[in-house]
Structures are given as C-alpha cells and as structure tokens.
Scaffold this motif. Structure first.
Motif, PDB file in Angstrom:
ATOM      1  N   MET A 245      25.554  16.197-111.657  1.00 45.03           N
ATOM      2  CA  MET A 245      25.440  17.241-112.676  1.00 45.03           C
ATOM      3  C   MET A 245      24.632  16.760-113.860  1.00 45.03           C
ATOM      4  N   LYS A 246      24.756  15.456-114.140  1.00 39.94           N
ATOM      5  CA  LYS A 246      24.021  14.917-115.273  1.00 39.94           C
ATOM      6  C   LYS A 246      22.558  14.757-114.952  1.00 39.94           C
ATOM      7  N   VAL A 247      22.274  14.300-113.702  1.00 41.55           N
ATOM      8  CA  VAL A 247      20.892  14.058-113.316  1.00 41.55           C
ATOM      9  C   VAL A 247      20.194  15.341-112.928  1.00 41.55           C
ATOM     10  N   GLY A 248      20.876  16.186-112.159  1.00 41.01           N
ATOM     11  CA  GLY A 248      20.216  17.376-111.652  1.00 41.01           C
ATOM     12  C   GLY A 248      20.844  18.665-112.127  1.00 41.01           C
TER      13      GLY A 248
ATOM     14  N   PRO B 125      20.775  15.254-107.469  1.00 39.78           N
ATOM     15  CA  PRO B 125      19.557  14.684-108.058  1.00 39.78           C
ATOM     16  C   PRO B 125      18.302  15.325-107.478  1.00 39.78           C
ATOM     17  N   PHE B 126      17.233  15.302-108.265  1.00 38.08           N
ATOM     18  CA  PHE B 126      15.949  15.828-107.823  1.00 38.08           C
ATOM     19  C   PHE B 126      15.042  14.684-107.393  1.00 38.08           C
TER      20      PHE B 126
ATOM     21  N   PRO C 239      13.626  13.818-112.605  1.00 45.34           N
ATOM     22  CA  PRO C 239      13.970  13.440-111.214  1.00 45.34           C
ATOM     23  C   PRO C 239      14.599  12.059-111.144  1.00 45.34           C
ATOM     24  N   ALA C 240      15.367  11.842-110.087  1.00 48.38           N
ATOM     25  CA  ALA C 240      15.934  10.511-109.852  1.00 48.38           C
ATOM     26  C   ALA C 240      14.863   9.542-109.402  1.00 48.38           C
TER      27      ALA C 240
END
Length: 929
Positions: free
Chosen positions: A719-722, A730-731, A881-882
């Motif tokens: 949720m934090k990353v994407g 993650p993206f 993005p990750a």
C-alpha cells in the motif's frame, strides 16, 4: 504346576537390546581386555538367547494347536524370510568398514544421517525400556502363577507369596533392582553369567527333545478348566508318536484363546508367533566388544537364525506328532507337564526372562549414552554422558532404570508388548532403508565384503516390516511412524550439524547426475525458456539486496553466484578457493535463496568472468544471462554489519566456520571498499565484460541502486509502495524502447521482448504476484490522437498474444528528441556526413566472431539529451515504482568509445532508484502453443 502361565504376558519374547556386555568406545578409559569376544559368545549366544527367550517354552503349542502343522511351518517360513532380509542388510552394513559400538543406532545414524539415526535411536531406547519392564512383569506373573496365593481359590502347599497389585509391584521392583545392580557394577558380570544362562537354556531344550522320545502316553490335567467351586476336571492326552495324532494336527482349527478369551485367526496367531522370531540384532549390537565385527556379525547372526529356525520347526513337528489338538489348545505350558522333571522348564522360563530383562536394561542405557555422546539433543541428555572410572555409563544406567520403574506401574503390559514389537520392526525397516540408500547411492566407498544382498532384498525387507507392523496393530503402527517423523523434524531443525555424512546428498547426486545427462541442450525450445542467471558478486557485504532480488527474478530457473578472486596459483602454496566456499554457502543459507556458488582464481576480473561464463553449469543447465552490478562512484554499503548467521549463531562481521564448526575460524568476507580505495576493475574492462558476454551469446543485465532496494518494505508494504488511487501492490516500470537511439521506434526487437519477458517472469514469482507492470510507449505529440491510440492498440495486441498483463501508458517525448536533432544539425558537415554514412551502412560495421555490431550512436548523443531522457523517466506521474527495466544498447565495436558508452548509460540511469538495464540477444517468447 497347578497354575499355568498365561500366554499373552509373553507377547514380546525377544529383545534387540544393544550390547549386553559393551563398554562404549566413546569412553577413553575403556578396558581393552573386554574386547575379546568372538563369533560364538559375541554374536551367536546373545542372538540365540534373545530369539529363544520364552517362546520356545510357551508358544510352540499355541501356534501348532491353532494353526496346524502345515500353516505353522508356513508361518515360520514367512517370518524367517522377513527377518532374513533384514539380516542380509545388517551383514552388508557391518562388513562395510569399521563398526563402532552402538549397534543399530550406529548403523542407521552413520548411514542415513543424524535425523534418522536420532529418531530411530530414541524409539529403540524406549523399546528396550518397555521391553525390560515387560520381561520383569512377565517373570513376576510366572512366579505368582506358581508360588502366589490365589485370591479366591484354596492355596497349595507351595503357594506362599502374597498376591495383589502392590505385592506384584514390589516383586517387580525387587527383580528390577537386581538387574540394575548388575548393570551398574559393569557389563562384565553379565558376560560371565551369559555362559551359565545359555547352558541352562540348552539343558532345558535338550530335556524337551529327549522327553518327546522317552515319555510314555499320559493324561494331562488342563488349567483353568472349571469354576472355582466345581469338582469337574478337564484333561487332554499326550499320545506319544502316533500317526493319527499327526493327522489330526495337520490342518488349522482356530478357537478361543483360553488365556485371553479372544477368538484366534491366522493373522493374530502369525502376529504372536512373529514376536518370537525377532531379536536378530542382539549380536550386531555388541559390535563394540567384538574382536572383528565384520567377520563375526554376518557369520554369528546367520548361524543363530538358522539354529532357531530348525529348532522351532523341529519342535512344531514333534508337538504335532505326539500331542492331541485339545492339549495344544488348552495348555500352552504342556512341555513342563510331559517333562521328566517339570520344574526344569520353569527354571528355563525364569532364567531366559531374567536375562532378557537385564539385556534390555543394559541395552537401553548404552543407546542413551551413545545419543548423549553424539549430542543430537543438545543439553537435554548432557547428564547421561557421565561415566565411571572404568568407563561404565552409570548415569545412563540410572536414567534407564528409573524409566523402567515408571513403566512397571502400568502393571499389565499386553498393550505395551505390541508397541515394543512395532518399534523393533520399525528399527528393522530403518536398517533395510539404510542399506537400500547406500546401494542406490552407488557410492564408491560402499563395497561390503558380504555381497549376498541386492537393492531388491532391501526394498522387500522394508515392505515386509511395514506390513508386519500394520498386521500386528495398525493404530500403533501409525502412531510409531508419526512419532518417528516428529523426532526426525525436531532433530533436523534443532539438532547440531554432524560430520557423519548425509546419505541424502549421495542420493541427490546420483539422481541429479542421471537427469542432467538426460537434459539435452540440443532439445531446448523457446517455449520452455527460463532465466538461468550468473550474478557476479565482488563483495557479498554490499550485494545482499541485489542477491535477494535476483533470486526472485530467476523464478524456477538457475541462479549462480560468481566471484573472481584475483591472483595466480603459481605464487600460492595451495588453492585458496575451497576454504571460501563454506562462507559463501553459509551466506546463501542466511539469505534463504536458492543459488549455487562458483568461484574462480584469475589474474584479472575480465578473464575470471570469461572463465565462469565458459565453464559454469552442466549440459542444459548453463547460465544464459550475465548479471553485473553497475559501475559508478557510489560508496558500497555494508549490508551484513551486525547480522547473525542463524545456522551457526555467529556474527557475520567476525568469524565463520571452516571445516569444523567447532574448530578453526576465519573472516566471513572482507570489509567493503572505502571511497578512497581504487576499484579492482577499470571502467573500460567493465564494458569489455558486457561485450564479451554478448559475443558469447549471453544476455546481459546491469543492476543499479539496489543498495536502496528493501525487499521487505516493497513486498510487505504494498500500500505504501503502490497505493495509488486505491490500487495495491508494487509497480514495475518497463521502458522497452532504446532511449539512447531516439530515431528507433521498434518495440518488437529481440532485446525489447527479452526485457518484457524478464519483467513478466518477476511478476509471476510468488513474492511479486501482486506487482503491476507499467509499459511506457513513447509517442510524438504531433501525431493525431487516433494514430497514438492505434499504436497503443497494436502494443496491447502484442502483449495479449504474449500473455503478458501490463498497463500501457503513452509518453510524449518530442521535446526530448528535439534536443538530439539539434545536436545533429550543429555538427560540422564532415563529421555529420561520416556519422550519417556509418548509420546508413550498418553492414560494414566491425564484425567480430560472427556477431554483427550495432551502429555506433554515441557520438550523436549529448549529455543534455540523455539528462532530458532521465528527467522524462523520473517525471512520470503516479506512484514510484519498486524497480525499473530499461533497454541497454549493445556496447560499441570501437573499444576507444567504451568510456563514452559507460558515461551515457550512467547518465541515463542516474537517480532512478533500483534499475535493471537489460540487453537481450536470444529469443525468449513465442505466441504458439
């Protein structure tokens, strides 16, 4: 005897107790004079006493009376066929090198490893503890049936002992205390008594055989034949050798067992009879006290098995020929009634039961001591390692005695008898499994001098033992196997690392070699392509984040960690690499990744990488992709500082085990390079690595900024990353266009498709299953909206054919491309004409080793343009993005432009976060089934 001993109190009539007169070789103070036993007194006599026990006195009539002579002989043939298969495995293992004290536990643990050995050893220990209690209680009931005062009936002149639960417990405790004193003083007392015991048993057997020939027909009063107040007496006949008696006993006649009230069947009779045919490991368990175990065990065990087989069958024939069916079914101790001196059979029963109880007690103590010395259960068994000055493990004897005393409180042990027998059968199955594993592993060092076995006999022995377990009691069989598996898991996860060798490794090697030979590289097909990655690691301290990410990227493929140690073997006393493998493998375990390790020694990094690319792998399992860290000026970060290696409990900063975890120590890995230190690899040599890999037909991936990559945060904090507009996961951003060649518009070349494939492989891995792919399509703003949508639609159609789920986003980059064309217009005419001519005639580019070079474009690129592309990538709207996937151009053919090429790639990927720059040379996708 006025009262007869019940049959089922002797259900377990043989014990596989480890050495009855063994002083453990773990003790440094062992008296070497004890190790003087040969074949007869070292193996034959203990095995005979263990296999005969009380079965020869109480069970022959039961088996023949219920099953008849034909089925009795068939039962003995089947039973001895089963145990002979195990004997063959015992003989094979015992003749394969030196055999230490410990018997079955030593064989299994050294063949199958500590997990199987420890679990079977514990079960063997409990089996001997319960067996000792079983024999003590059986002896008490035999004594009470003859000398005990009946609770309701009138006592005879010789029935003087008080009866009852507590009185029986007192008698059992007294007999057990006697066994304990003998075992506590030392096994040499039992060694002296064994000769007397075997003489008694042999004398009783001799009188039994003689009485069949000299005894005249008599009428025998049957036990328990009437009520307490009845004057009616039931009798049966001993006819002597009569043909009609033999004919009446040939066929089966299953009736109710008078001692239990249960109706007998073939299965129940066979299970009871089989209990008396075990005990085959009593001799092999004395390996520590034999002069020559490899010589004595096979000969002594086979001789004892043959002797008991002939004795049982001969007694069955004589009983069927001379006793009517009624006598055999209603009086299991008829051998004493027809004896010239009936008390002699009683003496045989008492002596054999007492010797079996002592043998089980002393065997249990030796197993416990061996387990404690091996340290499989840590400090739990630490006290059991204490020994006397003579080497007698008194602490183990004391612990075993206490456990037997606890079992005595159970009183009746008919149920425990079946459990103990099942435990022994499980040990036999484990011995067969150990021999089978050694045979299947085809290890060159497994060459026993006893060759009368094959893997077929081992497998059949396992099957037969398991069948017998479930035949005796299916519930207890399931419970014992579950208990063994529980112990196995506990030792596997909590036990220490041993240096005994693991048969699993030999079996895995055997199978892997077989299947690698079947893996034909000529049959490779693009449909079944998978990433097989060679990740070059300079110092693992600064690369752990990258290693965990590449482990996800490989999915079900191959991952090899490569490292080049600079140096020449000419100036070294020995190869320095073998001592480094333990540290690398420990790191692989610590990171929980599935990877191989391949190290090489070379005068330069480039030559070392070439060597690894040439030689890494076997057959069809060879790396097809080279992964390198990025060459920049970032100071490496120590990602292992303060970390504890779970498998050893040691700090990764300080030390690591070498050959033995308890001995020498050496640094895990050198500390990371400081900012002032020079790199081992010049920049032009770094680009040469890329060019070399492309020439060798390998795909290349450059990983940058993975020191900023935190796998836990990326995957667990989706949720934090994407978390953008309610989306989760993650993206992963994919730029399939060659951004360093702005006049190219193709998205379907080999490199672009390889880049898409790797991104898809990452998403399909379990950890990244929630990731979302974003594919960026670079378009010109001057084109109409319809043309842009048409181009995006074509890309989506291609993705659909490739079964790749991705979100396509259009990016207008006219302003960025304009910077490139302004640069071209500003060049002087001569240089411009040369560059245009070079681009228009790519076929005339330098061709080396059959690989055609891409046209050089670096002279036309300015830092201003590349920075604009970098800004374009970083400026995309949406969540960060990750990881990013970028197109990596092929290095220029002109080696003088290597530095310019590296500079352009560095500027392109600057400050983008975790980024993979990928150049693919092999087709990896297909649209057909």
């Amino acid at each position: 005897m006025s009262e007869k001993t019940p049959l089922l109190h002797y259900r377990l009539t043989s014990s596989d107790s480890p050495p009855a007169n063994v002083e453990s070789t773990h003790s440094g103070s062992k008296d070497k004079s004890v190790q003087k036993l040969g074949v007869v007194f070292g193996v034959v006599v203990p095995t005979l006493l263990s296999m005969f026990s009380v079965v020869v006195f109480l069970r022959i009539g039961f088996v023949v009376g219920q099953a008849g002579l034909y089925q009795s002989i068939a039962m003995f043939l089947v039973a001895y066929f089963i145990i002979t298969l195990t004997v063959l495995s015992i003989c094979a293992i015992s003749t394969n090198g030196a055999l230490d004290a410990g018997g079955a536990y030593y064989m299994i643990s050294r063949a199958l490893g500590p997990e199987f050995g420890g679990s079977i050893g514990i079960m063997f220990f409990f089996a001997n503890v319960c067996g000792s209690a079983l024999y003590v209680l059986g002896l008490v009931e035999a004594i009470m049936s003859t000398f005990g005062v009946p609770e309701e009936a009138v006592a005879g002149p010789h029935q003087v002992l008080p009866s009852g639960y507590w009185w029986s417990l007192l008698y059992a405790t007294t007999l057990l205390l006697l066994c304990f004193v003998v075992c506590l003083v030392g096994t040499h007392i039992y060694a002296k008594a064994i000769f007397i015991i075997v003489i008694i048993v042999a004398a009783v057997l001799a009188t039994i055989f003689i009485n069949f020939f000299i005894a005249k027909p008599i009428v025998v009063v049957l036990p328990n034949s009437s009520g307490l107040n009845s004057t009616r007496v039931s009798t049966a006949n001993y006819t002597g050798f009569q043909l009609h008696t033999l004919e009446g006993n040939l066929l089966p006649n299953y009736t109710v067992d008078y001692s239990t009230g249960a109706t007998m069947t073939f299965t129940t009779v066979f299970a009871v009879m089989f209990n008396g045919c075990t005990g085959i490991m009593a001799g092999s368990n004395m390996s520590g006290d034999l002069k020559n175990p490899s010589y004595s065990i096979p000969r002594g065990t086979l001789a004892a098995v043959l002797t008991t087989f002939l004795t049982y069958n001969l007694l069955s024939l004589l009983a069927a020929w001379s006793c009517d069916r009624h006598l055999l079914q209603k009086d299991y101790s008829f051998l004493g009634d027809i004896n010239v001196w009936p008390p002699l059979v009683t003496i045989g029963i008492y002596s054999s039961a007492m010797s079996a109880a002592m043998s089980n007690l002393i065997g249990a103590s030796r197993i416990l001591y061996a387990l404690a010395k091996d340290g499989l259960f840590g400090g739990v068994l630490a006290l059991a390692k204490k020994t006397s000055l003579s080497g007698n493990p008194w602490a183990s004897v004391l612990a075993s005695w206490l456990l037997v005393q606890v079992v005595l409180f159970a009183g009746k042990l008919n149920t425990i008898a079946s459990i103990v027998t099942i435990f022994f059968l499980l040990v036999y199955a484990a011995v067969n499994l150990a021999c089978l594993a050694l045979e299947w592993a085809s290890a060159p060092n497994f060459r026993p001098s006893f060759r009368c076995f094959t893997w077929h006999t081992c497998a059949l022995g396992i099957l037969c033992c398991l069948v017998m377990m479930f035949l005796i009691n299916a519930i207890y069989a399931f419970a014992s196997i579950a208990f063994m598996l529980l112990l196995l898991m506990l030792i596997h996860y909590l036990g220490p690392i041993s240096n005994w060798g693991y048969i699993s490794q030999a079996l895995i090697f055997h199978q892997v070699r077989k299947y690698l030979l079947m893996l034909d590289a000529r049959k490779d097909h693009v449909k079944f392509w998978r990433p097989q990655l060679l990740l070059m690691v300079a110092n693992p301290r600064s690369c752990t984040n990258l290693m965990t990410f590449i482990n996800d990227l490989k999915k079900s493929g191959l991952l090899v960690l490569g490292h080049v140690k600079l140096g020449l073997l000419d100036g070294l006393p020995s190869d320095p690499l073998p001592s480094c493998y333990d540290s690398w493998l420990s790191l692989v375990d610590h990171l929980n990744i599935k990877a191989f390790v391949n190290l090489t020694l070379s005068d330069s990094v480039r030559h070392g990488v070439q060597n690894l690319l040439f030689i890494t792998g076997f057959g069809g399992m060879r790396p097809n992709t080279l992964v390198l860290g990025f060459y920049d000026d970032c100071t490496p970060q120590d990602e292992l500082q303060g970390k504890i290696l779970l498998s050893t409990g040691h700090d990764l900063d300080a030390a690591s085990p070498t050959a033995d975890p308890r001995e020498q120590w050496s640094p895990f890995f050198p500390y990371v390079r400081c900012a002032e230190e020079l790199k081992d690899l010049p920049d032009h040599e770094y680009v040469s690595l890329i060019a070399d890999a492309v020439k060798m037909g390998k795909n290349v991936t450059l990983a940058r900024y993975f020191n900023q990559f935190n796998r836990v945060e990326v995957l667990e904090s989706g949720m934090k990353v994407g978390g953008y507009r309610g989306m989760t996961g993650p993206f992963v951003d994919v730029w399939p266009l060659n951004l360093l060649q702005p006049d190219s518009r193709g998205y379907v070349d080999t490199c672009s498709l390889f880049l898409l494939q790797l991104a898809c492989v990452l998403k399909e891995s379990r950890a990244w299953s929630q990731a979302r792919l974003r594919l960026f399509l670079c378009v010109e703003s001057a084109r109409s909206l319809k043309e842009k949508e048409e181009e995006a639609k074509k890309l989506r159609v291609m993705l659909k054919k490739l079964r790749i789920s991705a979100q396509v986003q259009m990016v207008e980059w006219d302003q960025v491309v304009a910077l490139h064309w302004q640069r071209r217009e500003g060049l002087n005419l001569v240089e411009s004409a040369q560059n245009v001519e070079r681009r228009e005639r790519p076929d005339e580019e330098c061709q080396e080793d059959g690989f055609q070079a891409f046209p050089n474009n670096d002279a036309l690129l300015t830092d201003e343009y590349i920075c604009a592309v970098n800004d374009l990538i970083r400026g995309q709207a949406g969540p960060q993005p990750a990881v990013r996937f970028l197109y990596l151009p092929r290095p220029p053919a002109d080696t003088s432009r290597y530095r310019a090429y590296l500079h352009q790639v560095e500027v392109l990927s600057r400050d983008l976060g975790p980024t993979l720059l990928i150049h693919g040379v092999t087709p990896v996708v297909t649209t057909v089934l």
